[in-house]
Scaffold this active site. Structure first.
Site, mmCIF file in Angstrom:
data_model
loop_
_atom_site.group_PDB
_atom_site.id
_atom_site.type_symbol
_atom_site.label_atom_id
_atom_site.label_comp_id
_atom_site.label_asym_id
_atom_site.label_seq_id
_atom_site.Cartn_x
_atom_site.Cartn_y
_atom_site.Cartn_z
ATOM 1 N N CYS A 1 0.845 -1.194 0.000
ATOM 2 C CA CYS A 1 0.000 0.000 0.000
ATOM 3 C C CYS A 1 0.881 1.245 0.000
ATOM 4 C CB CYS A 1 -0.911 -0.007 1.224
ATOM 5 S SG CYS A 1 -2.011 1.427 1.310
ATOM 6 N N PRO A 2 0.851 2.047 -1.054
ATOM 7 C CA PRO A 2 1.666 3.273 -1.057
ATOM 8 C C PRO A 2 1.148 4.329 -0.091
ATOM 9 C CG PRO A 2 0.278 3.177 -3.015
ATOM 10 C CD PRO A 2 0.109 1.864 -2.313
#
Length: 267
Positions: A103-104
């Protein structure tokens, strides 16, 4: 998150406290609770290790006994055996147990160790954005300049007249928006940003809960796409994920047991 919290405090608090002290105190308690829940769950999901696979010794036969590496694969990036349900993350540079995705937004992988915190973060964030959007609309309506429009007298219903009326109301809305104060502009931006984030996180939360219900992760879903082998869909997967000790079914009436008793009496 900091903008929603700080912007909401600056724009909404004076309006809420001007109504009554009780409303202001209640709003303060709700805001503090949602802020602490969102920031704490975000921190746990972002800064905690996503889940390290079991570290085993490997090499020659005396080190690794027969059958110890069954169903294991070899990770060419880490140069060591990779246990089942483990994937290597290119961004983190390590293998993650039960990896769902990288997840950025949190800057970390979502795996076995922080998946639950990630779901809690999504739930608290969606709840917070819903509350911010509702309160920004409520506060904005109290300080919005009055609308000035000239609709005239309409005799009967006509589609052209209805469109003209809607256009006149929309133009008067824009004219009044020019007279908004800085607090009103912040409220408008709070509403737009909170609704945008709310929609995106709600879709992500629903997708994550569907995968958990199916007993899968996002990566396992991609690997089994097109395959007829589907995991067992059961609410027990959700209870096990959140570590609920008891199933909700134990608190519901057991109709099958009553049916068996009735059949025994009838026979």
């Amino acid at each position: 998150m900091l903008f929603l919290i700080c912007g909401g405090l600056w724009a909404i608090y004076p309006i809420i406290f001007s109504i009554s002290s009780f409303c202001g105190i209640f709003h303060s308690i709700v805001t503090m609770t949602l802020s602490i829940a969102t920031i704490s769950s975000f921190s746990l999901a972002a800064f905690q290790c996503a889940g390290m696979p079991p570290n085993i010794q490997w090499g020659s036969y005396p080190v690794v006994q027969k059958g110890e590496l069954e169903n294991y694969t070899f990770c060419h990036y880490c140069s060591k055996p990779k246990s089942p349900r483990t994937h290597h993350c290119i961004s983190c540079g390590i293998c993650i147990l039960d990896m769902d995705h990288h997840c950025p937004f949190i800057g970390n992988c979502v795996g076995a160790a922080n998946h639950r915190y990630f779901i809690l973060f999504l739930i608290s964030a969606v709840t917070s954005t819903i509350y911010v959007s509702i309160m920004s609309v409520y506060a904005g309506l109290r300080i919005w300049p009055p609308l000035t429009y000239r609709l005239g007298h309409f005799s009967g219903f006509n589609m052209d007249l209805a469109l003209r009326a809607m256009m006149e109301i929309f133009l008067s809305f824009l004219r009044s928006a020019v007279l908004l104060s800085a607090r009103g502009l912040v409220l408008v931006y709070l509403f737009v940003s909170s609704v945008s984030v709310q929609i995106g996180l709600s879709v992500l939360l629903w997708q994550q809960l569907c995968f958990i219900y199916e007993g899968k992760t996002y990566l396992s879903h991609l690997s089994t796409r097109g395959n007829e082998e589907i995991g067992r869909k059961d609410c027990q997967n959700l209870f096990r994920f959140f570590e609920c000790p008891y199933s909700i079914s134990r608190y519901l009436p057991n109709f099958s047991r009553y049916r068996k008793r009735h059949e025994m009496k009838g026979s």
